[in-house]
Enzyme design. Structure first.
Site, short mmCIF file in Angstrom:
data_model
loop_
_atom_site.label_atom_id
_atom_site.label_comp_id
_atom_site.label_asym_id
_atom_site.label_seq_id
_atom_site.Cartn_x
_atom_site.Cartn_y
_atom_site.Cartn_z
N TYR A 52 -53.08 -1.62 6.32
CA TYR A 52 -54.45 -1.96 6.70
C TYR A 52 -54.79 -3.39 6.27
CZ TYR A 52 -54.55 2.95 7.90
OH TYR A 52 -54.25 4.16 8.45
N ASN A 98 -50.57 0.77 3.10
CA ASN A 98 -50.35 1.43 4.40
C ASN A 98 -50.68 0.59 5.61
OD1 ASN A 98 -49.55 3.57 2.87
ND2 ASN A 98 -51.32 4.87 3.31
#
Length: 359
Positions: free
Chosen positions: A179, A177
């Site tokens: 990060y 996602n």
């Protein structure tokens, strides 16, 4: 044929079923990162899942991505998590902490620090500063030096030790996602020319170091990693996705991890089939990870068990259905996912006010 309701073993943990409650941002911690009594209720309500994975937990102050995000950075945060893990265990559950370093996905107004990243490349998009208020443009991150990259990998290991002290059964490194870990894997956020960039070997190096340090700290059987192959959340681009993740799996396989947790990409059955063959250990598949607004159902889980997954991750379906396992087992239809406005608004509404069905 393997069923969602068959047991499974991860290390010393005996899971009574193959449903994993996937990590979901809930934004109910205090402003200074402490878990709350309502969070203990929330996770304990869902303890019939084979495994719970917590919302993303900040492993360091610069790594805090969102407001109202809990942490595992100091003794106070460890103590605040202990009633949560105790409540889950009292209800017969098992829980891993998801360690989530935001990297360039963050803002000084939230963390008090300039975000750090593989390279000084700002994310195209806005980030949360306070839920319910307008988002702000993502700031320019500071590129980590070569020496700092190794230290940042050890941040996960330090937080993992605190997680075990807080009573968690293990940890999941958030490598999905957009990060920090996925920023190193990417070809747009990572423009480094040292050993942490460029080739596939360079781009996977940070992930391998972070996972290895964490496994050394608390034992590999207590460590999982979540990945989103080909995912584009938070302005991420990855080149040669099959090659990238096959190389990562080859480097991680000798460690003996608890699991790899994959978010299914849209129309990505062939990719996931290939990654299943490439990963020799326990594989968690989250069928709804990247498929958009359609909610994952029982049939999706059964499909991926038949295709070789060992465990199935469910996210949004658990929001309004603390008894999701029992609903699937008995055929009681799950409640629809609640209004998105309740996801991050704070308070108990849309959080712990969904009763179980009367069976």
């Amino acid at each position: 044929m393997t069923s969602l309701f068959d047991g499974y073993r991860i290390g010393d943990l005996r899971l009574p079923n193959r449903l994993v409650m996937a990590p979901m941002t809930r934004a109910r911690a205090t402003a200074d990162g402490l878990a709350t009594p309502s969070m203990a209720t929330y996770y304990a309500q869902r303890a019939t899942a084979g495994l719970l994975v917590s919302e993303g937990v900040a492993p360091s102050h610069p790594g805090q991505a969102n407001p109202d995000m809990p942490g595992l950075r100091n003794a106070a945060e460890v103590a605040a998590w202990r009633p949560v893990t105790d409540a889950v265990h009292a209800n017969g559950g098992r829980i891993f902490a998801q360690l989530m370093h935001g990297g360039r996905v963050g803002h000084p107004a939230v963390s008090g620090h300039q975000p750090v990243a593989p390279s000084a490349v700002a994310m195209r998009g806005d980030v949360f500063v306070r839920f319910g208020e307008p988002m702000r443009p993502a700031p320019m991150p500071r590129a980590l030096t070569t020496a700092e990259v190794g230290a940042e990998a050890r941040v996960y290991a330090d937080a993992a030790r605190r997680a075990v002290e807080a009573g968690f059964d293990g940890v999941e490194l958030h490598g999905a996602n957009g990060y920090l870990i996925q920023q190193f894997l990417s070809s747009n956020a990572n423009q480094r020319t040292d050993r942490y960039g460029g080739s596939l070997t360079g781009r996977i190096a940070f992930a391998v170091e972070a996972v290895t340090a964490t496994a050394d700290a608390i034992g590999a059987e207590r460590v999982g990693i979540r990945l989103s192959p080909g995912g584009r959340v938070w302005d991420i681009v990855e080149d040669d996705v099959p090659g990238l993740y096959s190389a990562l799996f080859a480097a991680l396989a000798p460690l003996g991890l608890a699991y790899v947790h994959l978010l299914a990409p849209p129309d990505g059955d062939e990719l996931l089939d290939g990654l299943r063959r490439a990963w020799p250990g326990t594989l968690v598949v989250n069928p709804g990870g990247q498929i958009g607004p359609r909610e994952t159902d029982q049939a999706d889980g059964e499909k991926w068990l038949a295709r070789g997954a060992d465990l199935i991750g469910y996210g949004r379906a658990f929001l309004a259905n603390p008894d999701l396992v029992e609903r699937f087992r008995t055929g009681v239809p799950p409640r629809p996912t609640p209004d998105r406005e309740t996801w991050y608004q704070g308070g108990d509404t849309g959080f712990i006010d969904y009763p179980s069905h009367q069976y």
